[in-house]
Design a protein around this motif. Structure first.
Motif, PDB file in Angstrom:
ATOM      1  N   PRO A 102       0.029 -20.316 -23.471  1.00 62.88           N
ATOM      2  CA  PRO A 102      -0.945 -21.338 -23.080  1.00 62.88           C
ATOM      3  C   PRO A 102      -1.228 -21.358 -21.578  1.00 62.88           C
ATOM      4  N   VAL A 103      -0.211 -21.104 -20.758  1.00 66.01           N
ATOM      5  CA  VAL A 103      -0.418 -21.158 -19.310  1.00 66.01           C
ATOM      6  C   VAL A 103      -1.446 -20.103 -18.882  1.00 66.01           C
ATOM      7  N   VAL A 104      -1.401 -18.947 -19.519  1.00 66.72           N
ATOM      8  CA  VAL A 104      -2.331 -17.868 -19.174  1.00 66.72           C
ATOM      9  C   VAL A 104      -3.746 -18.235 -19.631  1.00 66.72           C
ATOM     10  N   ARG A 105      -3.869 -18.717 -20.873  1.00 65.75           N
ATOM     11  CA  ARG A 105      -5.203 -19.043 -21.390  1.00 65.75           C
ATOM     12  C   ARG A 105      -5.851 -20.135 -20.553  1.00 65.75           C
ATOM     13  N   GLU A 106      -5.024 -21.113 -20.185  1.00 69.46           N
ATOM     14  CA  GLU A 106      -5.543 -22.234 -19.405  1.00 69.46           C
ATOM     15  C   GLU A 106      -6.039 -21.750 -18.039  1.00 69.46           C
ATOM     16  N   ARG A 128     -12.265 -12.971 -27.790  1.00 68.19           N
ATOM     17  CA  ARG A 128     -11.770 -13.481 -29.066  1.00 68.19           C
ATOM     18  C   ARG A 128     -12.167 -14.935 -29.298  1.00 68.19           C
ATOM     19  N   ASP A 129     -12.301 -15.683 -28.187  1.00 71.65           N
ATOM     20  CA  ASP A 129     -12.534 -17.129 -28.296  1.00 71.65           C
ATOM     21  C   ASP A 129     -13.711 -17.572 -27.439  1.00 71.65           C
ATOM     22  N   ARG A 185      -1.827 -16.947 -33.621  1.00 71.90           N
ATOM     23  CA  ARG A 185      -1.295 -17.716 -32.481  1.00 71.90           C
ATOM     24  C   ARG A 185      -1.835 -19.148 -32.538  1.00 71.90           C
ATOM     25  N   ALA A 186      -1.013 -20.060 -31.970  1.00 73.05           N
ATOM     26  CA  ALA A 186      -1.344 -21.484 -32.081  1.00 73.05           C
ATOM     27  C   ALA A 186      -2.559 -21.845 -31.243  1.00 73.05           C
ATOM     28  N   ILE A 187      -2.696 -21.172 -30.096  1.00 73.95           N
ATOM     29  CA  ILE A 187      -3.769 -21.557 -29.182  1.00 73.95           C
ATOM     30  C   ILE A 187      -4.915 -20.548 -29.233  1.00 73.95           C
ATOM     31  N   ALA A 188      -6.137 -21.067 -29.367  1.00 74.80           N
ATOM     32  CA  ALA A 188      -7.347 -20.240 -29.400  1.00 74.80           C
ATOM     33  C   ALA A 188      -7.201 -19.003 -30.288  1.00 74.80           C
TER      34      ALA A 188
END
Ligand code: DC
Length: 229
Positions: A102-106, A128-129, A185-188
């Protein structure tokens, strides 16, 4: 008014890069390969000896800034060309791991939005998102898919062309693992936006896919890009 956005999402090897690049060229838009950004994070982490799941280490690296820039089709890190270095099987695995943090995506969300919104005439972003998270209001969204085998064959040929031969079986195994990680994965997670145009590229000549996407994009963007040639 901000620049129009075209989102192209889908799994690895569905033809996103080729379609995004050619579509951007036809529309006169910038093309932003967001996978290259995640890959760059994996490469920078590897070189700095930061584990791909070390959130604190990754946060520090991202706070320092990657020094990432795009020059035509080349990817530069602090001015050094890493276009090939980010495409090895090892860095592909690393990109998949860091992209689930999550830290990377954010941290990368703002960067991707900035790159898209600052494109002079408009941007085609592939990832992907893009249509679900980065630009949920994109004017045009495509979701490209293809069979596992067709996708692995394309990636295999692409790597061989770049002088990085990897056995087809290895590409397929890696791809299945990454697909699983990306969709679960849970995020995006990787999934089509409800308003995305689905395009199955199995057995299709990518030129035909580009033509179809171009026609769809022109129809949807007509009122926004009239006056541009
Ligand atoms: O498209 P690619 O193979 O270059 O992407 C590299 C990795 O980054 C892949 O595992 C999925 C991830 N990725 C992501 O999670 N979100 C994006 N928008 C783009 C790529």
């Amino acid at each position: 008014m901000t620049a129009p956005i075209v989102a192209i999402d889908g799994p690895a090897g569905a033809g996103k890069s080729t379609v995004a690049r050619q579509l951007a060229r036809k529309l006169g838009f910038s093309m932003i390969d967001t996978g290259a950004i995640y890959r760059s994070v994996a490469l920078v982490a590897r070189r700095a000896d930061v584990a791909w799941d070390d959130d604190e280490g990754l946060r520090k690296l991202l706070d320092t800034g990657l020094g990432l820039s795009f020059q035509e089709d080349r990817v530069l890190l602090k001015g050094h060309d890493v276009t090939e270095a980010i495409r090895t099987p090892e860095i592909s695995r690393g990109a998949s791991v860091v992209s689930a943090r999550p830290v990377v995506r954010e941290k990368l969300l703002g960067l991707q939005r900035e790159l898209g919104l600052h494109a002079p005439r408009g941007a085609v972003l592939e990832g992907r998102d893009i249509g679900t998270v980065v630009f949920p209001d994109a004017q045009v969204k495509f979701f490209l898919t293809a069979s596992d085998e067709a996708r692995a064959r394309r990636r295999h040929d692409e790597l061989a062309e770049k002088g990085l031969p990897v056995p087809l079986e290895e590409v397929l195994t890696d791809q299945r693992r990454r697909d699983k990680d990306d969709t679960e994965r849970a995020i995006a997670p990787l999934k089509p936006a409800p308003d995305a145009i689905l395009v199955d590229t199995t057995g299709l000549d990518l030129e035909a896919v580009v033509d179809r996407c171009y026609r769809e994009a022109q129809t949807r963007l007509r009122h926004l890009i009239s006056g541009q040639s």
